[in-house]
Design a protein around this motif. Structure first.
Motif, short mmCIF file in Angstrom:
data_model
loop_
_atom_site.label_atom_id
_atom_site.label_comp_id
_atom_site.label_asym_id
_atom_site.label_seq_id
_atom_site.Cartn_x
_atom_site.Cartn_y
_atom_site.Cartn_z
N ARG A 119 0.87 -1.11 -0.25
CA ARG A 119 0.08 0.08 -0.05
C ARG A 119 0.80 1.33 -0.07
O ARG A 119 0.48 2.36 -0.15
N GLY A 140 -8.33 -6.27 9.22
CA GLY A 140 -7.05 -7.23 8.98
C GLY A 140 -7.76 -8.63 8.93
O GLY A 140 -9.20 -8.54 8.61
N SER A 175 6.37 -14.64 11.88
CA SER A 175 5.98 -13.44 12.41
C SER A 175 5.94 -13.04 13.95
O SER A 175 5.95 -12.28 14.27
N TRP A 176 5.03 -14.21 14.45
CA TRP A 176 4.49 -14.13 15.75
C TRP A 176 5.36 -15.11 16.89
O TRP A 176 5.18 -15.10 18.05
N HIS A 211 11.35 -5.83 9.66
CA HIS A 211 9.79 -6.19 9.46
C HIS A 211 9.30 -5.54 8.10
O HIS A 211 10.16 -4.64 7.31
N TYR A 218 -2.74 -18.19 13.54
CA TYR A 218 -3.90 -17.71 12.76
C TYR A 218 -5.33 -18.99 12.88
O TYR A 218 -6.22 -18.50 13.11
N ARG A 221 -5.30 -2.22 -6.28
CA ARG A 221 -6.46 -2.50 -5.23
C ARG A 221 -7.71 -2.19 -5.44
O ARG A 221 -8.85 -2.63 -4.93
N PHE A 270 -11.03 -11.03 4.56
CA PHE A 270 -9.92 -9.73 5.08
C PHE A 270 -10.93 -8.56 5.11
O PHE A 270 -11.78 -8.59 4.36
N THR A 281 -5.02 -12.05 13.70
CA THR A 281 -3.70 -11.62 14.20
C THR A 281 -3.85 -11.62 15.89
O THR A 281 -4.66 -10.85 16.32
N PHE A 312 -8.65 -7.87 -1.83
CA PHE A 312 -7.23 -8.36 -1.65
C PHE A 312 -7.12 -9.85 -1.94
O PHE A 312 -6.33 -10.30 -2.69
N ILE A 331 9.53 -10.93 -4.61
CA ILE A 331 8.93 -11.85 -3.66
C ILE A 331 7.30 -12.15 -4.19
O ILE A 331 6.65 -11.13 -4.62
N LEU A 332 7.20 -13.27 -4.32
CA LEU A 332 5.39 -13.76 -4.89
C LEU A 332 4.63 -12.77 -4.07
O LEU A 332 4.58 -12.91 -3.05
N PHE A 362 7.23 -17.91 -0.79
CA PHE A 362 7.05 -18.01 0.75
C PHE A 362 5.90 -18.64 1.19
O PHE A 362 5.15 -18.88 0.50
N PHE A 408 12.60 -16.40 9.05
CA PHE A 408 12.43 -15.32 9.67
C PHE A 408 11.49 -15.31 11.08
O PHE A 408 10.38 -15.39 11.21
O1 CP3 Z 1 6.25 -9.14 0.84
C1 CP3 Z 1 5.57 -8.85 -0.19
O2 CP3 Z 1 5.59 -7.87 -0.94
C2 CP3 Z 1 4.91 -9.82 -0.71
C3 CP3 Z 1 3.39 -9.96 -0.21
C4 CP3 Z 1 2.99 -10.25 1.20
C5 CP3 Z 1 1.76 -10.04 1.71
N1 CP3 Z 1 1.42 -10.69 2.90
C6 CP3 Z 1 0.79 -9.05 1.02
C7 CP3 Z 1 -0.32 -8.35 1.87
C8 CP3 Z 1 3.54 -11.29 2.16
C9 CP3 Z 1 4.95 -12.01 1.93
C10 CP3 Z 1 2.66 -11.45 3.09
C11 CP3 Z 1 2.77 -12.32 4.41
C12 CP3 Z 1 1.96 -12.31 5.46
N2 CP3 Z 1 0.61 -12.09 5.54
C13 CP3 Z 1 2.39 -12.02 6.70
C14 CP3 Z 1 3.96 -12.47 7.24
C15 CP3 Z 1 4.47 -11.05 6.97
C16 CP3 Z 1 4.63 -10.21 8.16
O3 CP3 Z 1 4.32 -9.21 8.03
O4 CP3 Z 1 5.14 -10.85 9.35
C17 CP3 Z 1 1.34 -12.10 7.67
C18 CP3 Z 1 1.36 -12.15 9.20
C19 CP3 Z 1 0.16 -12.15 6.85
C20 CP3 Z 1 -1.36 -11.96 7.29
C21 CP3 Z 1 -1.73 -10.55 6.78
N3 CP3 Z 1 -2.11 -9.94 5.78
C22 CP3 Z 1 -2.21 -9.50 7.62
C23 CP3 Z 1 -1.92 -9.41 9.26
C24 CP3 Z 1 -2.70 -8.50 7.00
C25 CP3 Z 1 -3.37 -7.32 7.36
C26 CP3 Z 1 -2.53 -6.18 7.96
C27 CP3 Z 1 -1.92 -5.39 6.79
O5 CP3 Z 1 -0.78 -5.29 6.69
O6 CP3 Z 1 -2.95 -5.13 5.93
C28 CP3 Z 1 -2.57 -8.92 5.61
C29 CP3 Z 1 -2.92 -8.28 4.44
C30 CP3 Z 1 -1.93 -7.98 3.41
N4 CP3 Z 1 -1.07 -8.90 3.02
C31 CP3 Z 1 -1.60 -6.82 2.57
C32 CP3 Z 1 -0.85 -7.11 1.79
C33 CP3 Z 1 -0.05 -6.12 0.59
C34 CP3 Z 1 -2.64 -5.72 2.57
C35 CP3 Z 1 -3.88 -5.96 2.00
C36 CP3 Z 1 -4.54 -4.67 1.38
O7 CP3 Z 1 -4.23 -4.22 0.12
O8 CP3 Z 1 -5.68 -4.02 1.56
#
Ligand code: CP3
Length: 340
Positions: free
Chosen positions: A27, A90, A202-203, A319, A147, A36, A86, A153, A41, A68-69, A137, A237
């Motif tokens: 974002r 979150g 992550s946690w 992070h 989860y 988006r 979603f 979360t 999402f 990264i994918l 990943f 990580f």
């Molecule tokens: O790194 C990258 O660019 C690749 C994309 C990626 C996303 N999620 C996209 C995403 C990766 C590698 C993840 C992994 C992920 N997802 C993790 C582990 C990484 C970390 O941050 O520790 C976790 C815990 C999640 C679960 C998750 N997904 C949460 C808690 C949330 C909500 C919080 C937030 O940041 O919005 C998401 C949503 C998410 N995953 C978004 C993106 C770009 C935002 C969604 C949107 O566009 O509204």
């Protein structure tokens, strides 16, 4: 010649450390927000043409050394049988797993059949990325399990800890299913063309040394061993868990991604006290420094570069990048790491 990124993952010296950022597609990028606006999402994750487009956005804009994918950690959990939604707040899983009975709703899945969009995205990306390596990943067994158990979360991870201590047998079985499913899901990513795999725990910073030994270490170790057997480097990580790095080194990763809570030199020493195997490190700029000002950002980048030591170091954040990060600061970071 092998890419800077893959060379650093192998522990080799590089003229400068390769650079990519966790959550680099997201974002903080206006072009991501544009895509988006048109889809949810999960639709974005499941539409290969769009997932490819947003994966490439940060590569095109900043020339990062790895892609990264674009996907999410919860995609395989949905494929295991737990619906995911979603919301603004979150992710949420309406039917979490808190008993042996609940576990019947989960199963190992055929990744090619249940998550074909992931492999189609990888296939197209490989075609478009040229020499830039692609990282696949998944979540680590523990983080994915939080989860499944919390349904969102976690904050204090009370439900997770309750299950671990009140019904350890069910906890072990849950972690075993997640490990086996994640293993097949990641092996298929490698077969489709991913050149490295990052496993996000992550946690895991909430586990005690005893919980690490009893529940977390085993499945994490098995998952990493299975991926490493394909020959691609594995990055682990363990966010928030620098106090456990001596134990963590036993998982046998090629690269440990370190959060910002410990200098990389100290992280290397703690890891080395737990293993005789060679390893590289990734990290570890505090993503908050990307919120400015630029002189403090540059100063800390210089410190991370020095701590990284120019050998077996992948530059990254500690992070994920924050959505409010100004683009100009990411540009400043890229220049600082490249020395121009
Ligand atoms: O790194 C990258 O660019 C690749 C994309 C990626 C996303 N999620 C996209 C995403 C990766 C590698 C993840 C992994 C992920 N997802 C993790 C582990 C990484 C970390 O941050 O520790 C976790 C815990 C999640 C679960 C998750 N997904 C949460 C808690 C949330 C909500 C919080 C937030 O940041 O919005 C998401 C949503 C998410 N995953 C978004 C993106 C770009 C935002 C969604 C949107 O566009 O509204």
């Amino acid at each position: 010649m092998e890419s800077l990124f893959l060379a650093a993952c192998r522990g080799q010296s590089t003229p400068r450390p390769p650079l990519w950022l966790m959550r680099q597609a997201g974002r903080y990028l206006p072009e991501y927000r544009d895509v988006r606006k048109q889809v949810t999402f999960l639709e974005l994750c499941k539409t290969p043409a769009l997932a490819v487009e947003v994966t490439l956005q940060p590569i095109q804009r900043f020339g990062f050394d790895a892609a990264i994918l674009f996907s999410d950690l919860l995609i395989p959990l949905e494929a295991m049988g737990l619906p995911v939604v979603f919301t603004e707040a979150g992710p949420s899983l309406p039917n979490p797993v808190r008993s042996a009975e609940d576990l019947k709703r989960m199963a190992i899945f055929d990744p090619w059949e249940r998550t074909p969009f992931v492999y189609e995205t990888i296939r197209v990306l490989k075609d478009k990325l040229g020499n830039t390596p692609l990282i696949g990943f998944a979540g680590a067994p523990f983080t994915t399990a939080t989860y499944a158990i919390e349904g969102k979360t976690g904050k204090h991870f009370i439900e997770t800890k309750k299950l671990f201590h009140r019904d350890p047998e069910t906890a072990h079985r849950l972690l075993g299913i997640i490990e086996a499913a994640t293993r097949a899901y990641l092996l298929a990513q490698v077969a489709a063309g991913a050149q490295a795999i990052q496993i996000f725990d992550s946690w895991v910073g909430v586990v005690s040394p005893e919980e690490w030994d009893e529940f977390v270490c085993g499945p994490t170790q098995s998952l990493i061993a299975a991926i490493k057997a394909t020959g691609v480097p594995v990055i682990y990580f363990p966010n928030g868990a620098t106090t456990l790095l001596d134990r963590i080194a036993r998982v046998g990763a090629d690269v440990y991604s370190i959060d910002w809570r410990l200098p990389l030199g100290e992280a290397r020493r703690r890891l080395a006290s737990g293993t005789s195997a060679p390893f590289a490190v990734q990290g570890n700029l505090d993503p908050a420094l990307l919120l400015g000002p630029e002189d403090r950002l540059r100063k800390q980048v210089a410190k991370v570069l020095e701590e990284g030591g120019g050998k077996g170091h992948v530059f990254n954040l500690g992070h994920g990048i924050y959505p409010e990060t100004p683009i100009a600061n990411v540009e400043a970071l890229v220049h600082a790491v490249r020395g121009n």
